[in-house]
Design an enzyme around this catalytic site. Structure first.
Site, PDB file in Angstrom:
ATOM      1  N   SER A 155       0.798  -1.107   0.001  1.00  0.00           N
ATOM      2  CA  SER A 155       0.131  -0.203  -0.154  1.00  0.00           C
ATOM      3  C   SER A 155       0.788   1.309   0.093  1.00  0.00           C
ATOM      4  O   SER A 155       1.714   1.581  -0.852  1.00  0.00           O
ATOM      5  CB  SER A 155      -1.034  -0.203   1.208  1.00  0.00           C
ATOM      6  OG  SER A 155      -1.914   0.947   1.183  1.00  0.00           O
ATOM      7  N   ASP A 234      -9.872  -5.754  -3.361  1.00  0.00           N
ATOM      8  CA  ASP A 234      -9.456  -4.761  -2.685  1.00  0.00           C
ATOM      9  C   ASP A 234     -10.412  -3.389  -2.618  1.00  0.00           C
ATOM     10  O   ASP A 234     -10.640  -2.911  -3.890  1.00  0.00           O
ATOM     11  CB  ASP A 234      -8.143  -4.274  -2.943  1.00  0.00           C
ATOM     12  CG  ASP A 234      -7.141  -3.337  -2.244  1.00  0.00           C
ATOM     13  OD1 ASP A 234      -7.870  -2.650  -1.484  1.00  0.00           O
ATOM     14  OD2 ASP A 234      -5.892  -3.507  -2.260  1.00  0.00           O
ATOM     15  N   HIS A 267      -7.303  -6.149   0.641  1.00  0.00           N
ATOM     16  CA  HIS A 267      -6.010  -5.330   1.161  1.00  0.00           C
ATOM     17  C   HIS A 267      -5.309  -5.637   2.400  1.00  0.00           C
ATOM     18  O   HIS A 267      -4.472  -5.228   2.624  1.00  0.00           O
ATOM     19  CB  HIS A 267      -6.548  -3.931   1.323  1.00  0.00           C
ATOM     20  CG  HIS A 267      -5.505  -2.891   0.963  1.00  0.00           C
ATOM     21  ND1 HIS A 267      -4.878  -2.721  -0.120  1.00  0.00           N
ATOM     22  CD2 HIS A 267      -4.878  -1.943   2.025  1.00  0.00           C
ATOM     23  CE1 HIS A 267      -3.953  -1.551   0.271  1.00  0.00           C
ATOM     24  NE2 HIS A 267      -4.040  -1.300   1.443  1.00  0.00           N
TER      25      HIS A 267
END
Length: 290
Positions: A155, A234, A267
């Site tokens: 991320s 995600d 995620h």
């Protein structure tokens, strides 16, 4: 469970705890950073016979413990001879007004760059800290060949891995990422961070935007390829991560890219743990570790 803090040193750093793991040691350190001007913490996994070093950069709200305790990377890292370095995600305890008011800016959200704007500029210097202080210190202490160093992240940390890999090609021989923020100048997380840390001159943002950096390349910076895994479930994919931007930039630059779109994955660290072995093998191959 962490053991009771003990005193040790890594180039003058304090060893907080260590545990045996797959024949190596999982260590947690604290040190007084000259670059940040504050105490910083990091985790370091040292395999039984270290041959190379991987730096993992964690995402928003995370710290040096997140990947260390959730990804399950130590088993294969021990087998491959890869030391794992996990820094914290920002300075802490600077006393800057509002530093902990938002989960996506300030504490836990350093974005792996050097801030130029007050009040962040004196301490929010994560790029210089990693490149000039922490990384060479760990390499020197472990006696590792600096050429056998890779970088990856998740991320915000995926953004950091891609941008630092592109900004400092001599420092890293391999790059990969999980669900990276690939075009921060175009997404809300990145725009908020860049406005606060770098100011409103968008020309300065391009130097910390992986897609913009890749578009500026005249030849493939990592001819062996970049690996990215992205979960298709995600919730941040469409608005924040924008992998298609980096994919197009790599295509234009002639940079080999394996962008693996993984159906059903989100995620979380369940996603990371599912594919972390592939990333370790990718780095071992690129760094020619056998």
């Amino acid at each position: 469970m962490r053991t009771q803090a003990s005193t040790g040193s890594l180039a003058g750093m304090e060893l907080l705890s260590q545990q045996l793991s797959f024949g190596g040691t999982q260590r947690f350190y604290r040190h007084a950073s000259a670059v940040i001007g504050l105490p910083m913490r990091f985790a370091l996994y040292v395999p039984p016979a270290p041959k190379g070093l991987l730096v993992f950069l964690a995402g928003l709200t995370c710290n040096e413990e997140t990947f260390t305790t959730k990804a399950g990377a130590q088993r294969l890292a021990a087998e491959l001879g890869l030391a794992l370095l996990m820094p914290d995600t920002s300075p802490r305890g600077a006393g800057v007004a509002g530093e902990a008011d938002a989960w996506d800016f300030g504490v836990g959200a350093g974005f792996y760059l050097d801030a130029t704007q007050p009040p962040w500029a004196p301490h929010w210097r994560m790029e210089s800290y990693l490149i000039d202080e922490l990384l060479p210190g760990v390499q020197r202490e472990l006696g590792l060949d600096a050429a056998r160093t890779g970088i990856f992240g998740h991320s915000m940390g995926g953004h950091g891995a891609l941008t630092l890999g592109l900004r400092h090609p001599g420092s890293f021989g391999s790059v990969s990422a999980f669900a990276p923020i690939t075009a921060p100048a175009l997404c809300p997380w990145g725009q908020k961070a860049f406005s606060g840390y770098l100011g409103e001159d968008r020309a300065s943002w391009a130097a910390h935007d992986a897609s913009a950096l890749m578009r500026s390349q005249t030849q493939a910076p990592f001819p062996g390829g970049i690996l990215i895994d992205q979960g298709l479930d995600d919730k941040f994919l469409a608005e924040q991560l924008l992998p298609e931007q980096f994919e197009a930039a790599c295509s234009a630059a002639g940079q080999p890219l394996r962008l693996r779109r993984q159906p059903g994955y989100d995620h979380s660290y369940y996603f990371i743990a599912s594919f972390v072995d592939d990333h370790l093998r990718h780095h071992a191959e690129q760094l020619k570790i056998s």
